[in-house]
Scaffold this active site. Structure first.
Site, PDB file in Angstrom:
ATOM      1  N   HIS A 178       0.819  -1.213   0.000  1.00 27.34           N
ATOM      2  CA  HIS A 178       0.000   0.000   0.000  1.00 27.34           C
ATOM      3  C   HIS A 178       0.846   1.252   0.000  1.00 27.34           C
ATOM      4  CE1 HIS A 178      -4.155  -1.344   0.259  1.00 27.34           C
ATOM      5  NE2 HIS A 178      -3.550  -2.481   0.520  1.00 27.34           N
TER       6      HIS A 178
ATOM      7  N   TYR B   3      -9.905   6.367   6.509  1.00 28.69           N
ATOM      8  CA  TYR B   3     -10.198   6.878   7.849  1.00 28.69           C
ATOM      9  C   TYR B   3     -11.225   7.988   7.670  1.00 28.69           C
ATOM     10  CZ  TYR B   3      -5.848   4.666   9.485  1.00 28.69           C
ATOM     11  OH  TYR B   3      -4.864   3.775   9.798  1.00 28.69           O
TER      12      TYR B   3
ATOM     13  N   PRO C  60      -5.201   1.927  18.600  1.00 33.48           N
ATOM     14  CA  PRO C  60      -4.979   1.242  17.325  1.00 33.48           C
ATOM     15  C   PRO C  60      -5.027   2.149  16.085  1.00 33.48           C
ATOM     16  CG  PRO C  60      -7.157   0.734  18.190  1.00 33.48           C
ATOM     17  CD  PRO C  60      -6.462   1.525  19.243  1.00 33.48           C
TER      18      PRO C  60
ATOM     19  N   LYS D 210       0.081   0.658  14.897  1.00 34.40           N
ATOM     20  CA  LYS D 210       1.499   0.570  15.247  1.00 34.40           C
ATOM     21  C   LYS D 210       1.889  -0.533  16.221  1.00 34.40           C
ATOM     22  CE  LYS D 210       3.071   3.943  12.887  1.00 34.40           C
ATOM     23  NZ  LYS D 210       3.648   3.456  11.652  1.00 34.40           N
TER      24      LYS D 210
ATOM     25  N   TYR E 114       3.309   7.713   9.887  1.00 34.66           N
ATOM     26  CA  TYR E 114       2.457   6.560   9.560  1.00 34.66           C
ATOM     27  C   TYR E 114       3.309   5.392   9.057  1.00 34.66           C
ATOM     28  CZ  TYR E 114      -1.845   4.245   8.019  1.00 34.66           C
ATOM     29  OH  TYR E 114      -2.885   3.359   7.856  1.00 34.66           O
TER      30      TYR E 114
END
Ligand code: RFL
Length: 395
Positions: A73, A202, A294, A298, A389
């Site tokens: 991704h 998200y 969450p 990570k 990220y």
């Protein structure tokens, strides 16, 4: 009584990666797991691996199936105010990508390869108890198949997750405990349906956060914000799909596919860290020492990182008599742990609907939206998100 160099409690990602990395450096270890093999290989949890987690697994020959079945991704989608914005993290951070591969698949790979190389592992090890941690030869006692067993170790690695026995075996007053419960929880849903997106979504919505995560071509993972301690019985499948439809909606004709719900549960969120991650000859790794909300995906990556640091520190002590890495273990790990806490908390507060009793609720909700707008419009802001990220190199 049996003897080994490192007694590892817990066959999750931390314990299993530690075992492989120790074995690759010629350090003997035994893994004790309280559950059955089937249980740990089916426990649905994380699914997003950082680039360097994959690299590390690859270096140890543990990534063959992951390479075959995992999906690369390169960006995430943020949804807010009925719009979408893409953060192309790979483009923004030196070509680094993420890999979607279910944690239970990874755990199954690590177990299979551990057994194939002749590694010692005891499933269904009951009532594991740690003793002699401040002496030279700590011990693990446990029961298996009705028999009491003892394992004398040089070091014990507590890789038994948040609810394990290792951390509570440390005398009271030794650890500084940072425990912050968040006013958010997630309804986690696993559904038999092809994903309706190519990248993780998200969504910030006035009804609460919604997430569309990925697993495979036929199974998708979803999350919905709810209040802590909300029973899953409040979430019949119809309500789940209705909320997902509303919270993920955008005004451009995008459609969410629905399918049978395979599994669902409610997870509360917390930020938790103990300092130091060590007492005497016991070293904690992964969720045993820290929990991150969450949102930033990570926890598994931190667990693998701790395992790497610990394996190298023990190998340096065993082969070179050099204790410096072991002495620095906690500090080395905590630098990254705190950086990840900072990011995960920031992202959590950014993307969730604020609780109704939040002081200056309207102002703070406006500021959330403003920050989302900045992320969508500013390359620098998006790049900072991308580095965090994907995982900041050097931390
Ligand atoms: P684990 O995986 O909990 O493994 C601990 C193992 O120890 C065993 N055990 C014991 N064994 C012997 N004796 C005892 N007394 C024992 N007590 C426990 C347990 O059975 C288990 O096998 O800890 P570890 O290895 O530290 O790994 C941590 C990760 O599992 C965790 O951080 C992640 O799942 C967190 N997480 C995510 N992390 C990511 O990096 N990316 C993600 O996308 C992501 N998504 C998530 C997540 C966690 C979630 N939940 C359920 C908390 C999504 C969710 C919803």
């Amino acid at each position: 009584m049996a003897r080994t160099c490192v007694g590892i409690v817990g066959a999750g990602p931390a314990g299993l990666v530690l075992a492989h990395r120790l074995a690759d450096q010629g350090v003997e270890c035994v893994v004790l797991e309280q559950r059955t093999r089937e249980y740990v290989e089916r426990r649905v949890r994380a699914g997003l691996l950082e680039h360097r987690t994959v690299e590390l697994l690859e270096r140890h020959g543990l990534a063959e199936r992951l390479r075959e079945l995992g999906q690369i991704h390169r960006g995430v989608e943020l949804r807010f105010a009925g719009r979408r914005a893409r953060i192309p993290y790979t483009e923004l951070y030196n070509g680094r990508h993420m890999m979607v591969y279910a944690q239970q698949e990874l755990v199954a790979d690590l177990i299979r390869l551990w057994i194939a190389r002749g590694g010692a592992i005891a499933f269904e090890a009951e009532d594991v108890a740690l003793s002699g941690l401040d002496g030279a030869r700590p011990e693990l006692r446990y029961a298996r198949g009705g028999r009491d067993e003892r394992l004398e170790c040089e070091w014990i690695a507590g890789c038994d997750g948040f609810h394990g026995v290792s951390r509570p075996s440390i005398p009271e007053g030794v650890l500084r405990v940072h425990d912050h419960r968040l006013p958010f929880a997630w309804v986690g849903v696993l559904a038999q349906v092809a994903p309706s997106t190519e990248e993780i979504i998200y969504a910030h919505h006035e009804r609460g956060f919604a997430g569309h995560m990925l697993r495979s071509a036929t199974v998708s993972r979803f999350y919905l914000q709810t209040e802590p301690d909300d029973p899953i019985e409040h979430w019949p499948d119809d309500r789940i799909w209705d909320e997902l439809q509303r919270r993920l909606a955008v005004g451009d004709g995008w459609k969410l596919r629905e399918g049978p719900v395979l599994e669902k549960n409610v997870t509360d969120m917390r930020s938790f860290v103990v300092e130091p991650m060590q007492y005497g000859r016991l070293y904690l790794a992964g969720d045993a020492a820290h929990i991150v909300p969450p949102t930033g995906a990570k926890g598994l990556n931190l667990a693998v990182s701790d395992a790497r640091v610990l394996a190298d520190a023990i190998a340096a002590r065993v082969h070179q008599g050099d204790s410096s890495l072991l002495e620095a273990y906690s500090e080395t790990c905590l630098r990254r742990v705190w950086a990840v806490q900072a990011f995960s908390l920031w992202m959590t507060w950014l993307i969730h609907r604020l609780p109704p009793d939040t002081p200056d609720l309207e102002l703070r909700t406006r500021l959330q939206k403003a920050q989302l707008e900045v992320l969508a419009a500013s390359r620098a802001a998006a790049a900072t998100f991308a580095e965090n990220y994907v995982g900041i190199e050097g931390l």
